[in-house]
Design a protein around this motif. Structure first.
Motif, PDB file in Angstrom:
ATOM      1  N   VAL A   1       0.827  -1.204   0.000  1.00  0.00           N
ATOM      2  CA  VAL A   1       0.000   0.000   0.000  1.00  0.00           C
ATOM      3  C   VAL A   1       0.863   1.257   0.000  1.00  0.00           C
ATOM      4  O   VAL A   1       0.568   2.229  -0.708  1.00  0.00           O
ATOM      5  N   GLN A   2       1.958   1.230   0.764  1.00  0.00           N
ATOM      6  CA  GLN A   2       2.836   2.399   0.759  1.00  0.00           C
ATOM      7  C   GLN A   2       3.468   2.589  -0.617  1.00  0.00           C
ATOM      8  O   GLN A   2       3.614   3.719  -1.105  1.00  0.00           O
ATOM      9  N   GLY A   3       3.814   1.481  -1.263  1.00  0.00           N
ATOM     10  CA  GLY A   3       4.355   1.577  -2.624  1.00  0.00           C
ATOM     11  C   GLY A   3       3.331   2.133  -3.598  1.00  0.00           C
ATOM     12  O   GLY A   3       3.660   2.964  -4.466  1.00  0.00           O
ATOM     13  N   LEU A   4       2.070   1.697  -3.457  1.00  0.00           N
ATOM     14  CA  LEU A   4       1.004   2.207  -4.325  1.00  0.00           C
ATOM     15  C   LEU A   4       0.798   3.699  -4.100  1.00  0.00           C
ATOM     16  O   LEU A   4       0.588   4.465  -5.063  1.00  0.00           O
ATOM     17  N   THR A   5       0.865   4.123  -2.840  1.00  0.00           N
ATOM     18  CA  THR A   5       0.697   5.542  -2.520  1.00  0.00           C
ATOM     19  C   THR A   5       1.766   6.381  -3.219  1.00  0.00           C
ATOM     20  O   THR A   5       1.474   7.430  -3.833  1.00  0.00           O
ATOM     21  N   LEU A   6       3.007   5.947  -3.159  1.00  0.00           N
ATOM     22  CA  LEU A   6       4.098   6.675  -3.802  1.00  0.00           C
ATOM     23  C   LEU A   6       3.993   6.611  -5.317  1.00  0.00           C
ATOM     24  O   LEU A   6       4.418   7.542  -6.024  1.00  0.00           O
ATOM     25  N   LEU A   7       3.438   5.509  -5.821  1.00  0.00           N
ATOM     26  CA  LEU A   7       3.259   5.402  -7.265  1.00  0.00           C
ATOM     27  C   LEU A   7       2.221   6.408  -7.757  1.00  0.00           C
ATOM     28  O   LEU A   7       2.390   7.035  -8.815  1.00  0.00           O
ATOM     29  N   LEU A   8       1.151   6.589  -6.977  1.00  0.00           N
ATOM     30  CA  LEU A   8       0.103   7.535  -7.369  1.00  0.00           C
ATOM     31  C   LEU A   8       0.572   8.981  -7.250  1.00  0.00           C
ATOM     32  O   LEU A   8       0.254   9.812  -8.099  1.00  0.00           O
ATOM     33  N   ARG A   9       1.321   9.267  -6.184  1.00  0.00           N
ATOM     34  CA  ARG A   9       1.874  10.619  -6.009  1.00  0.00           C
ATOM     35  C   ARG A   9       3.245  10.498  -5.350  1.00  0.00           C
ATOM     36  O   ARG A   9       3.340  10.232  -4.163  1.00  0.00           O
TER      37      ARG A   9
ATOM     38  N   THR B   1       3.559  10.832   2.380  1.00  0.00           N
ATOM     39  CA  THR B   1       4.355  10.474   3.566  1.00  0.00           C
ATOM     40  C   THR B   1       3.580  10.621   4.873  1.00  0.00           C
ATOM     41  O   THR B   1       4.130  10.363   5.943  1.00  0.00           O
ATOM     42  N   GLN B   2       2.331  11.035   4.809  1.00  0.00           N
ATOM     43  CA  GLN B   2       1.604  11.418   6.017  1.00  0.00           C
ATOM     44  C   GLN B   2       1.214  10.244   6.922  1.00  0.00           C
ATOM     45  O   GLN B   2       1.142  10.390   8.122  1.00  0.00           O
ATOM     46  N   GLY B   3       0.963   9.075   6.359  1.00  0.00           N
ATOM     47  CA  GLY B   3       0.317   8.044   7.153  1.00  0.00           C
ATOM     48  C   GLY B   3       1.206   7.104   7.927  1.00  0.00           C
ATOM     49  O   GLY B   3       0.767   6.510   8.913  1.00  0.00           O
ATOM     50  N   VAL B   4       2.466   6.936   7.513  1.00  0.00           N
ATOM     51  CA  VAL B   4       3.292   5.829   8.009  1.00  0.00           C
ATOM     52  C   VAL B   4       3.400   5.793   9.530  1.00  0.00           C
ATOM     53  O   VAL B   4       3.275   4.737  10.159  1.00  0.00           O
ATOM     54  N   SER B   5       3.591   6.947  10.169  1.00  0.00           N
ATOM     55  CA  SER B   5       3.837   6.963  11.621  1.00  0.00           C
ATOM     56  C   SER B   5       2.621   6.534  12.431  1.00  0.00           C
ATOM     57  O   SER B   5       2.750   6.170  13.610  1.00  0.00           O
ATOM     58  N   TYR B   6       1.441   6.566  11.836  1.00  0.00           N
ATOM     59  CA  TYR B   6       0.230   6.253  12.591  1.00  0.00           C
ATOM     60  C   TYR B   6       0.132   4.774  12.974  1.00  0.00           C
ATOM     61  O   TYR B   6      -0.591   4.416  13.903  1.00  0.00           O
ATOM     62  N   THR B   7       0.829   3.894  12.262  1.00  0.00           N
ATOM     63  CA  THR B   7       0.760   2.472  12.605  1.00  0.00           C
ATOM     64  C   THR B   7       1.255   2.232  14.022  1.00  0.00           C
ATOM     65  O   THR B   7       0.546   1.669  14.873  1.00  0.00           O
ATOM     66  N   LEU B   8       2.487   2.659  14.306  1.00  0.00           N
ATOM     67  CA  LEU B   8       3.052   2.403  15.630  1.00  0.00           C
ATOM     68  C   LEU B   8       2.378   3.234  16.708  1.00  0.00           C
ATOM     69  O   LEU B   8       2.194   2.774  17.838  1.00  0.00           O
TER      70      LEU B   8
END
Length: 845
Positions: free
Chosen positions: A658-666, A763-770
């Motif tokens: 999903v993170q790869g798809l996010t970067l692919l889109l923008r 880049t906004q979402g990654v930190s929310y997991t932990l």
């Protein structure tokens, strides 16, 4: 008239069998467990099913109960076919099972265990009065609000029986129902069986205790090597007949001969006192076996566990082979050659998911290693030697030990102990749930070990077993020695009489220590409530948030200004939605590492779909984004439920994808969003954003649902998946729903964050997991599943948002934004661990 008078008298039609198994077969990896079984059980009869461990009894009843699918054959319950392997369908048709290992959900309360097992249609209002009546029926006097994990072994068994009887079954299967019960409790069960059969219920009684079978059964069917060997009326069989039918041969004397010669003292215990016992003296000479006896709960179990390093000792001396033995920890006594056979093999004796080989060698690894690396070939050789005299029935040494029958599991534990050549072997109920043939093997092993010079101490609730096996018996009452019997004095009558005639009392000594289990509260005091409640950690987090607000405001008054409070609550809202979804997954015993990237993907989708169109355009874009998030949740559910992947593996893969798809889109920020969306987070009532109010309402409603039928199924799945499925819970459906809800929570959080930043930033979402996981752990949720509180998680999200915000006001280095939550998480975990009595796992998840 003439025709009527001369015709043969009409015969009553044969009753429809309460349970009919026709041509049932089942194999595991090509090894037959049961073969072409035909069995009929009639209404109002007690039909005993006997056989050695591994004969196929549990497999056969698992098929009848819908827990297992037969390879061939059919099952009929009260004349209706069980069309699929479904415990829920079996319950509906009228079959209930009391399992040898109770299907109890430790993380649920006693009341919730009853409500989960019994459909609402078979309950009456008020529910608590109904539940109390069910427990009274089986003689169980416990607090309905107590966690099942607080129950003792016998109480768990009675709760299991109570659940099954409350189903008002047409067929009741009792699988070793009395193994952990006292004689009074056994009599209560027998009376209940008589009551049920008088009302027309068919009872299938599985037991290795021939005396019990002869007492309650009308007919006996023998199963050997998965094949029915015969059915006969109980009154036509002698004990020897039953034994020969079970083992396939005439059995020699059950107990090996005793050795009257007294050797040197191997173990001497003098004045031992601790929690639940006082001034206990005990001597075990080499070549002799010492028994511990007494009415259940009189200190004998505390004594043997203390000798194993598992109890509390306040005074006294233990000498083993002439040297003082410090019984402070299990590791310390193990280094002196002490081995312990626990009464509960599933939770204390075995590593269920490891193989037979790994279970047998786990205490012997240093001797099997070369340069620190264990040699598999040497392991196998050691296992071959260790199992040579035990006749363990397993397809191979590499099968998981949980797949073995109870008796074969017990043999694995004994074989492991014998491999290390112990100097002292402590056995707590060594033959519980073991067939007559296996018992003889175990008795022979114990005698041979004693003959080789080891000290052997056996605790058993079966006075006949102690009389037949032991050379000496120490009887305890109220935690003190009531009698010590030797040689010819060791008889069943003398052991029972000494236990019943004792004049000792717990009140003999005002300062006598009392076993911890005697101090159970009914839940009315605040400490007990805090320990049992899932919401207590949330209250502590709120208190910490208030303290933090006071401290920060005293340094910087603008901290509680309207603008800062509004921003703080918006940040809490975004994190809160992620954390609520994460808790839902954690409750099932899983984890969702993809939550952060899903939040980020939602923002990117909104940057394409909510750029104009006003309210309609924003609503449409938000629905599209939530649909995408739900799709990711379905992907996670498919990999975990259908694909069988561990949750951490499945969601880690989704995280990356999903993170790869996010970067692919923008690859860079872009896509300005509609102003309607930008204003969404800041619509407020005073300083409180409306979306925060929505979050609070969602948390409260989710908590109410968590205590309802659906929530009980969710928590049951995490508490003990196998037990939950036996009770008819569709654990796969509950797990799948949890992953979809988690992704939707991340999607809602993404909408909030998008309203804050107004642009598609990958880049906004990654930190929310932990951070979301941190909020869950801070709130005291069990990372193993089954326990948690939605309002508590919301309190955790608020505290984390405040810590981040306050760090700036207090001028703290950015590192403190990581150190403070990390430290709090460790403290919260330690408090929860201690509050729940050191329980890490409630069951097999």
């Amino acid at each position: 008239m003439t025709e009527t008078s001369t015709s043969a008298p009409a015969t009553a039609p044969a009753p429809v069998p309460a349970l009919r198994l026709h041509g049932v077969s089942k194999s595991y990896a090509g090894n037959p467990a049961v073969t072409d079984v035909h069995l009929e059980v009639l209404p109002a009869e007690v039909h005993a099913l006997v056989g050695e461990n591994g004969a196929g009894k549990s497999t056969l009843m698992g098929i009848a109960a819908g827990s297992l699918a037969a390879d061939t054959g059919t099952v009929e319950i009260a004349g209706q076919e069980l069309t699929s392997a479904s415990p829920a369908l079996a319950h509906e048709l009228g079959l209930a099972v009391v399992y040898q290992h109770p299907a109890i959900l430790d993380d649920l309360t006693v009341l919730e265990n009853l409500l989960l097992a019994v459909p609402s249609a078979r309950r009456t209002d008020p529910v608590k009065a109904w539940a109390r009546a069910q427990l009274d029926r089986v003689g169980l006097d416990v607090d309905l609000s107590a966690r099942a994990s607080e129950l003792r072994t016998a109480e768990r068994q009675l709760l299991e029986i109570g659940k099954a009887v409350a189903l008002q079954p047409k067929v009741l299967v009792l699988d070793e129902p009395t193994e952990s019960l006292t004689q009074d409790q056994v009599e209560r069960v027998f009376a209940l069986v008589a009551e049920l059969t008088a009302a027309g219920t068919a009872v299938i009684y599985i037991s290795h205790r021939i005396a019990e079978v002869r007492r309650v059964a009308d007919r006996i069917t023998t199963l050997r090597n998965g094949i029915i060997r015969g059915t006969a009326a109980t009154g036509t069989l002698t004990d020897d007949d039953i034994v020969e039918m079970v083992v396939g041969r005439a059995l020699e004397a059950v107990f090996p001969p005793k050795h009257p010669d007294q050797g040197d003292v191997g173990l001497r215990v003098t004045g031992l006192s601790g929690a639940g016992f006082r001034d206990v003296d005990l001597v075990c000479r080499r070549g002799r076996i010492v028994g511990l006896a007494g009415v259940e709960g009189n200190g004998q179990r505390e004594v043997i566990r203390a000798l194993a390093g598992l109890g509390s000792v306040s005074a006294g001396e233990v000498v083993l082979q002439g040297e003082p033995l410090t019984v402070s920890t299990p590791g310390h006594v193990a280094r002196r050659g002490v081995r312990f056979i626990p009464d509960d093999r599933t939770s204390e004796g075995l590593f269920a998911d490891l193989s037979v080989r790994e279970n047998m060698t786990v205490t012997h690894l240093p001797a099997l290693a070369r340069a620190g690396v264990v040699s598999t070939s040497r392991e196998r050789e050691a296992v071959a030697v260790g199992t040579a005299g035990t006749s363990i029935r397993a397809a191979s040494d590499e099968v998981e030990v949980r797949t073995l029958s109870g008796g074969n599991q017990q043999k694995v534990i004994f074989a492991r102990a014998m491999m290390t050549e112990p100097t002292l072997l402590l056995c707590d109920e060594p033959t519980r749930g073991v067939d007559v043939g296996a018992r003889r093997e175990i008795y022979q092993m114990l005698r041979e070990l004693a003959d080789d010079g080891a000290s052997v101490v056996v605790l058993s609730s079966d006075a006949a077993e102690l009389a037949g096996l032991c050379d000496d018996v120490t009887v305890l009452s109220a935690g003190r020695v009531a009698a010590q019997l030797h040689d010819d004095e060791v008889t069943e009558q003398a052991i029972t009489g000494a236990a019943l005639r004792s004049v000792h009392s717990r009140h003999d000594d005002a300062d006598a220590p009392v076993a911890p289990e005697k101090k159970r509260s009914r839940g009315r005091d605040p400490l007990t409530w805090a320990r049992r409640s899932d919401g207590a950690p949330g209250l502590l987090l709120l208190a910490l948030a208030v303290v933090l607000a006071i401290v920060t405001t005293s340094r910087t008054p603008t901290f509680l200004g309207e603008l800062n409070v509004q921003g703080l609550l918006v940040a809490t809202t975004a994190l809160g939605f992620v954390a609520l979804g994460q808790l839902t997954v954690v409750m099932t015993g899983g984890i969702d590492l993809s939550a952060g990237p899903v939040l980020g993907l939602t923002i990117i989708v909104l940057s394409f779909t909510a750029t104009d169109g006003g309210t309609v355009g924003v609503v449409t874009g938000a629905l599209i984004a939530l649909a995408v998030a739900a799709g990711v949740g379905l992907l996670n559910a498919g990999m975990v439920v259908l694909g069988g992947l561990p949750p951490i593996v499945a969601t880690l893969a989704t995280f990356v994808a999903v993170q790869g798809l996010t970067l692919l889109l923008r690859s860079t920020p872009g896509g300005l969003m509609d102003p309607t969306l930008l204003g969404l987070p800041y619509h407020a009532i005073g300083p409180v954003p409306i979306i925060f109010i929505v979050l609070v309402v969602v948390a409260v409603l989710a908590e109410r649902l968590l205590r309802g039928a659906g929530g009980r199924a969710l928590r049951a799945t995490g508490s003990h998946r196998i037990a939950a499925e036996r009770l008819g819970v569709r654990s796969g459906r509950a797990t799948a729903a949890a992953y979809v809800l988690s992704s939707l929570g991340a999607g809602l959080a993404g909408i909030v964050v998008a309203g804050q930043i107004g642009i598609g930033d990958p880049t906004q979402g990654v930190s929310y997991t932990l951070t979301g996981i941190t909020a869950v752990v801070l709130a005291g949720a069990s990372v193993y599943g089954g326990r948690g509180s939605y309002p508590g998680v919301l309190a955790g999200a608020l505290l984390l948002a405040m810590l981040s915000n306050a760090s700036s006001f207090l001028g703290l280095d950015q590192a403190w934004q990581y150190w403070l939550p990390g430290g709090l998480m460790l403290v919260a975990t330690a408090i929860a661990f201690r509050a729940r009595g050191g329980q890490t796992v409630a069951g097999a998840h």
